[in-house]
Design an enzyme around this catalytic site. Structure first.
Site, PDB file in Angstrom:
ATOM      1  N   HIS A  45     -12.146 -10.579   5.969  1.00 35.85           N
ATOM      2  CA  HIS A  45     -12.563  -9.349   6.654  1.00 35.85           C
ATOM      3  C   HIS A  45     -14.010  -9.463   7.127  1.00 35.85           C
ATOM      4  CE1 HIS A  45      -9.498  -7.559   3.762  1.00 35.85           C
ATOM      5  NE2 HIS A  45      -9.050  -7.154   4.931  1.00 35.85           N
TER       6      HIS A  45
ATOM      7  N   GLN B 241       3.165   1.996   6.669  1.00 32.47           N
ATOM      8  CA  GLN B 241       3.547   0.605   6.938  1.00 32.47           C
ATOM      9  C   GLN B 241       4.107  -0.105   5.701  1.00 32.47           C
ATOM     10  OE1 GLN B 241      -0.669  -0.423   8.035  1.00 32.47           O
ATOM     11  NE2 GLN B 241      -0.153  -2.403   7.152  1.00 32.47           N
TER      12      GLN B 241
ATOM     13  N   LYS C  53      -4.253 -14.435  10.090  1.00 30.71           N
ATOM     14  CA  LYS C  53      -3.305 -14.595   8.967  1.00 30.71           C
ATOM     15  C   LYS C  53      -2.071 -13.738   9.252  1.00 30.71           C
ATOM     16  CE  LYS C  53      -3.628 -12.622   4.933  1.00 30.71           C
ATOM     17  NZ  LYS C  53      -2.303 -11.950   4.784  1.00 30.71           N
TER      18      LYS C  53
ATOM     19  N   GLN D  22       1.421  -9.622  13.486  1.00 30.56           N
ATOM     20  CA  GLN D  22       0.823  -8.287  13.660  1.00 30.56           C
ATOM     21  C   GLN D  22      -0.023  -8.232  14.942  1.00 30.56           C
ATOM     22  OE1 GLN D  22      -0.940  -5.554  10.531  1.00 30.56           O
ATOM     23  NE2 GLN D  22      -2.777  -6.666  11.101  1.00 30.56           N
TER      24      GLN D  22
HETATM   25  O1  PAF Z   1      -3.913  -5.846   8.641  1.00 28.83           O
HETATM   26  C1  PAF Z   1      -4.117  -4.800   8.005  1.00 28.83           C
HETATM   27  O2  PAF Z   1      -4.921  -4.761   7.060  1.00 28.83           O
HETATM   28  C2  PAF Z   1      -3.371  -3.547   8.401  1.00 28.83           C
HETATM   29  O3  PAF Z   1      -2.068  -3.830   8.784  1.00 28.83           O
HETATM   30  C3  PAF Z   1      -4.097  -2.719   9.496  1.00 28.83           C
HETATM   31  C4  PAF Z   1      -4.189  -3.486  10.797  1.00 28.83           C
HETATM   32  C5  PAF Z   1      -5.489  -2.372   9.004  1.00 28.83           C
HETATM   33  C6  PAF Z   1      -3.326  -1.427   9.750  1.00 28.83           C
HETATM   34  O4  PAF Z   1      -3.225  -0.646   8.601  1.00 28.83           O
END
Ligand code: PAF
Length: 279
Positions: free
Chosen positions: A35, A59, A147, A151
């Protein structure tokens, strides 16, 4: 650094800053070096860096996974401040979902395979929260780690459908010294499992040697085979796909951009990783 808990506080803070280039790093917290690499890039490329920390319930298709998900808000805020974040957005579930979000995104082929097949509803939830964040922050750019390779493709598609308002910036995977891809979920592994988990990236890396030597099918079988002797590993899938469409390829000549994507349980913890075969 400002900590905003509501969308109004967030928007007031962005407006007060008067920045023209706003960068956003959406996260679910439990921040690690992966991050932070996104945050540093966001800080260097924008006038202002906004980081969201929100464990998004829509999610998660597994309640246990949502409950287990690590939450470290104080440590996250301290780390963000040290790394030049200007505004951290830490909303409550009620703030983001004052009423149930009933939107259903039609995300097409990129969302139907792999994670989409194994975690029904997962990408719709990701599209819900990321679109809400895009509307709230109105960022110039948003940063996502590779990773979560699939997404990124899904978010690109969602962003296209809402008018292509944000530049999506994919950022390289950050790995532990052992090769294990950094993930908030790694903190849920025991020390012994963490050592074992390094096998995932080792196997993927080795399989790159098979391009043009073994067939795609043989390569998939070989990767699957490597985890069969240890019952703590349980594979959801190993897929070799076109890096843009995310559809399976059957021959190394099928595409100039080929990626292998894995999802595998180690004990109760589900890990994902990927490797580029061609690009
Ligand atoms: O990758 C993540 O941590 C999550 O899927 C995100 C993009 C913050 C959405 O909640």
């Amino acid at each position: 650094m400002i900590i905003a808990k509501t969308i109004t506080e967030l928007q007031n803070a962005i407006e007060a800053n008067g920045a023209s280039q706003v960068g956003l790093v959406p996260t679910m917290g439990a921040l690690h070096e992966g991050h932070i690499s996104l945050v540093r890039r966001c800080v260097s490329e924008n006038d202002i860096c906004v980081v969201s920390v929100f464990v998004n319930p829509t999610q998660f298709n597994d309640k246990g996974d949502l409950e287990r998900y690590p939450r470290t808000p104080e440590a996250d805020a301290a780390l963000l401040e040290q790394n030049g974040c200007n505004i951290v957005f830490m909303p409550s579930v009620e703030e983001m979902y004052p009423e149930p979000d009933t939107r259903v995104f039609e995300l097409g082929g990129v969302a139907a395979v792999m994670e989409g097949a194994f975690r029904p509803g997962h990408f719709n939830g990701v599209a819900q929260i990321v679109s809400k964040l895009f509307y709230a922050v109105k960022p110039t750019r948003a940063y996502f780690g590779e990773k979560d390779f699939q997404q990124i493709a899904v978010i690109k598609e969602m962003n296209r459908q809402i008018g292509g308002i944000v530049e999506i910036v994919p950022c390289p995977i950050v790995r532990e010294e052992s090769g294990l891809a950094k993930s908030s979920r790694n903190t849920l592994l025991t020390e012994a499992q963490r050592v074992k988990a390094a096998k995932i990236s080792r196997v993927l890396k080795e399989s790159v040697n098979f391009v043009g030597v073994k067939s795609v099918k043989e390569t998939i079988e070989w990767v699957e085979e490597q985890f069969k002797d240890d019952s703590e590993f349980r594979m959801d899938y190993y897929s070799i796909v076109d890096g843009d469409s995310l559809q399976d390829i059957s021959d190394w000549g099928d595409s100039n951009y080929i990626v292998g994507c894995i999802a595998i349980y180690l004990g109760k913890i589900r890990l994902i990783d990927n490797i580029k075969y061609k690009k």
